[in-house]
Design an enzyme around this catalytic site. Structure first.
Site, PDB file in Angstrom:
ATOM      1  N   LYS A 243       0.889  -1.168   0.000  1.00  0.00           N
ATOM      2  CA  LYS A 243       0.000   0.000   0.000  1.00  0.00           C
ATOM      3  C   LYS A 243       0.922   1.212   0.000  1.00  0.00           C
ATOM      4  CE  LYS A 243      -1.752   3.127   1.956  1.00  0.00           C
ATOM      5  NZ  LYS A 243      -1.569   4.568   1.569  1.00  0.00           N
TER       6      LYS A 243
ATOM      7  N   GLY B  48       7.043   4.999   8.007  1.00  0.00           N
ATOM      8  CA  GLY B  48       6.212   6.196   8.058  1.00  0.00           C
ATOM      9  C   GLY B  48       6.359   6.870   9.404  1.00  0.00           C
ATOM     10  N   SER B  49       5.350   7.612   9.781  1.00  0.00           N
ATOM     11  CA  SER B  49       5.462   8.405  11.001  1.00  0.00           C
ATOM     12  C   SER B  49       5.345   7.522  12.250  1.00  0.00           C
ATOM     13  CB  SER B  49       4.362   9.465  11.022  1.00  0.00           C
ATOM     14  OG  SER B  49       3.108   8.834  11.068  1.00  0.00           O
ATOM     15  N   THR B  50       5.872   8.037  13.344  1.00  0.00           N
ATOM     16  CA  THR B  50       5.808   7.309  14.613  1.00  0.00           C
ATOM     17  C   THR B  50       4.354   7.146  15.051  1.00  0.00           C
ATOM     18  OG1 THR B  50       8.023   8.003  15.240  1.00  0.00           O
ATOM     19  CG2 THR B  50       6.546   7.410  17.043  1.00  0.00           C
TER      20      THR B  50
ATOM     21  N   GLY C 147       2.889   4.348  13.069  1.00  0.00           N
ATOM     22  CA  GLY C 147       3.571   3.124  13.506  1.00  0.00           C
ATOM     23  C   GLY C 147       2.997   2.615  14.822  1.00  0.00           C
TER      24      GLY C 147
ATOM     25  N   GLU D  82       9.753   1.245  10.627  1.00  0.00           N
ATOM     26  CA  GLU D  82      10.807   2.253  10.434  1.00  0.00           C
ATOM     27  C   GLU D  82      10.135   3.616  10.555  1.00  0.00           C
ATOM     28  OE1 GLU D  82      14.194   1.901   9.727  1.00  0.00           O
ATOM     29  OE2 GLU D  82      13.890  -0.187  10.220  1.00  0.00           O
TER      30      GLU D  82
ATOM     31  N   CYS E   4      13.695  10.891   6.889  1.00  0.00           N
ATOM     32  CA  CYS E   4      13.588  10.455   8.282  1.00  0.00           C
ATOM     33  C   CYS E   4      14.881  10.728   9.032  1.00  0.00           C
ATOM     34  CB  CYS E   4      13.252   8.974   8.323  1.00  0.00           C
ATOM     35  SG  CYS E   4      14.344   7.977   7.309  1.00  0.00           S
TER      36      CYS E   4
ATOM     37  N   GLU F 256       9.437  16.151  15.270  1.00  0.00           N
ATOM     38  CA  GLU F 256       9.890  16.004  13.881  1.00  0.00           C
ATOM     39  C   GLU F 256       9.117  16.993  12.994  1.00  0.00           C
ATOM     40  OE1 GLU F 256       8.779  12.409  11.681  1.00  0.00           O
ATOM     41  OE2 GLU F 256      10.825  12.316  10.907  1.00  0.00           O
TER      42      GLU F 256
END
Ligand code: NDP
Length: 495
Positions: A177, A230-232, A235, A252, A286, A386
């Site tokens: 995706k 992707g973003s925390t 995640g 990641e 990142c 971030e």
């Protein structure tokens, strides 16, 4: 709605969305609509996972020799190499990163496939010499099944390849995706996989929005593993969604990496490293070196060099070879970056250069000036969170002890840079910094051969290198009794 409609790739076919709906993808440099892509939902995801599962169980894939799997990956690498120019241009149009950078990435991309092609026939278990010589014990390293890969927009093909190449190398099948902002090259990748000879259903792509297509993929009961970049925040959602099912996940995630310049560094080189760390790719990486720490004795010189170079960075059309910084990838990104710089000002930060959105000299896209913030400290949100844009905060420090504490005072742990000519110090810093990747007198170096892992909120699991194969395989232990002696005592059967 654009004329050009892109459909999912499922089971080797171009499949229209179950809902019949499409969404637009635009060029962030000009806001022009490029194409529309299938708006995937649970029904499309289910079809893709079923297709991937059927291929996984098909003897033509399951029993294919590991050497032949390697050949297929090598062929896919070759095809990507042949199409490098086309793919680089497509990515630049979609995400606004410099054509120069994407072209470099595409030329390097086949190496990922070659690396895992070479590894395919080296995946094996072990023979374990247990104490009973009549009982053999060996292990098998097996593929997991259907792997779901969810990826972001900033380096779509490279970040997808970091998952796809090892997953296929180990004998899995995959449903991808991609980010809603960058569907085109990932669909092209699935076409190239077919052309390379991978069986239909080995590489499937369902395009669409995170909640509508990504979430059903994560939740699908037939999924054996999820590999996410992707973003925390996303995640964390994925980690809790998969927790009760005990399937593996490689995550990641985000970063807020320190780039540290000591008094004994080559300051001119360090300044270039700081500029590369935060302004390359408009800071949308990142690993962006967004927190810069400079020893007080070289702080002014570093500020001057970085600010001078930042102020003359050429912003413009990412297709133009002379451009050094392109647009941000979409409108929300531009707003988010601007919002953080305004927040920094409100928190007391001083903007040394940049600090404003731009239309890229009349192009009309989502640009933001390379920005240097000073008078900042670790308590401010611009230093803690971030931003994912071309904004760096530069802070002075007085001692090694202090900078280790400041650098590690973050929820993230993805990467860190250290600039010093003192070997002992470099060695000490590499071991004391809490980050999965450490760069000494360089920044942004990477290779498919080198494992990488985020510490703390930057992720779980390893990508690249031989270690990542463990993420895409499971270990089975097999016990074989070779003795022909009758079993005398069923209560002490095991040795
Ligand atoms: P997001 O987390 O917003 O999105 C990543 C992917 O997840 C997209 O495909 C997105 O779809 C999808 N998604 C969103 N919500 C869900 C959900 N609920 N369930 C399943 N999938 C979902 O990240 P960005 O795309 O904004 O990427 C930037 C982030 O990625 C930064 O934080 C960056 O640090 C990180 N990153 C990490 C890297 C690493 O190696 N550690 C490398 C590169 C980036 P959609 O696009 O539709 O929202």
């Amino acid at each position: 709605m654009s004329e050009k409609k892109l459909n999912h790739v499922i089971g080797g076919e171009h499949v229209p969305p179950a809902s019949g709906e499409y969404f637009e993808s635009t060029n962030p440099a000009t806001r022009e609509v490029l194409y529309s892509a299938a708006r995937g939902e649970a029904a499309d995801v289910d079809r893709a996972v079923q297709s991937a599962r059927a291929t996984f169980e098909d003897a033509r894939w399951r029993d294919l020799s590991q050497t032949k799997r390697g050949h297929l990956l090598r062929r896919l690498g070759d095809l990507i190499g042949e199409k490098a120019e086309e793919l680089a241009r497509m990515e630049t149009l979609d995400n606004g990163k410099l054509l120069r950078e994407m072209a470099g990435q595409m030329v390097g991309l086949p190496e990922y496939y070659y690396y895992y092609a070479g590894l395919a026939d080296k995946i094996h278990g072990d023979f374990i010499p247990t104490s009973d010589r009549t009982v053999l014990n060996y292990t098998m390293r097996e593929p997991l099944g259907v792997v779901g890969a969810i990826t972001p927009w900033n380096s779509p093909l490279t970040l997808t390849t970091s998952k796809l190449a090892p997953a296929l190398c180990a004998g899995n099948t995959v449903v991808i995706k991609p980010s809603e902002y960058t569907s085109a090259t990932i669909l092209r990748l699935a076409e190239l996989a077919l052309e390379a000879g991978l069986p239909p259903g080995a590489v499937n792509v369902v395009t669409g929005y995170g909640v509508e297509a990504g979430q059903p993929l994560v939740d699908h009961p037939a999924l054996a593993k999820i590999s996410f970049t992707g973003s925390t925040a996303t995640g964390a959602r994925i980690a809790s969604a998969t927790a009760g099912r005990f399937i593996g996940s490689t995550l990641e995630l985000g970063g807020k990496s320190p780039n540290i310049v000591f008094e004994d560094a080559n300051v001119a080189n360090a300044a270039m490293g700081v500029v590369a760390g935060i302004f390359a790719a408009a800071g949308q990486t990142c690993i962006a070196g967004s927190r810069v720490f400079a020893h007080r004795s070289v702080y002014d010189e570093l500020l001057e060099r970085v600010t001078e170079r930042a102020a003359r960075i050429r912003m413009g059309d990412p297709l133009d070879e002379a451009t050094e910084i392109g647009p941000l990838a979409f409108a929300d990104q531009q707003e988010k970056v601007g919002g953080y710089v305004d927040l920094g000002r409100a928190e007391g930060a001083r903007v040394l250069t940049g600090g404003r959105p731009s239309d890229g000299g009349g192009l009309g896209g989502y640009f933001y000036e390379p920005t240097v913030l000073v008078d900042v400290d670790n308590s401010m949100r611009v230093v803690r969170e971030e931003i994912f844009g071309p904004v760096c905060a530069i802070m002075p420090f007085d001692s090694e002890e202090e900078v280790v504490r400041l650098a590690n005072d973050t929820e993230y742990g993805l990467a860190a840079g250290v600039w010093t000519s003192n070997l002992s110090r470099a060695y000490r810093m590499a071991s004391r910094l809490e980050a999965g990747t450490i760069w000494l007198n360089t920044y942004r170096a990477m290779s498919p051969m080198s494992p990488r892992q985020g510490f703390k909120s930057s992720g779980v699991g390893i990508e690249h290198g031989t270690e990542t194969i463990k993420e895409y395989t499971r270990l089975k232990s097999v016990w074989v009794n070779t003795s022909e002696e009758p079993v005398a005592d069923p209560f002490v059967l095991r040795s």
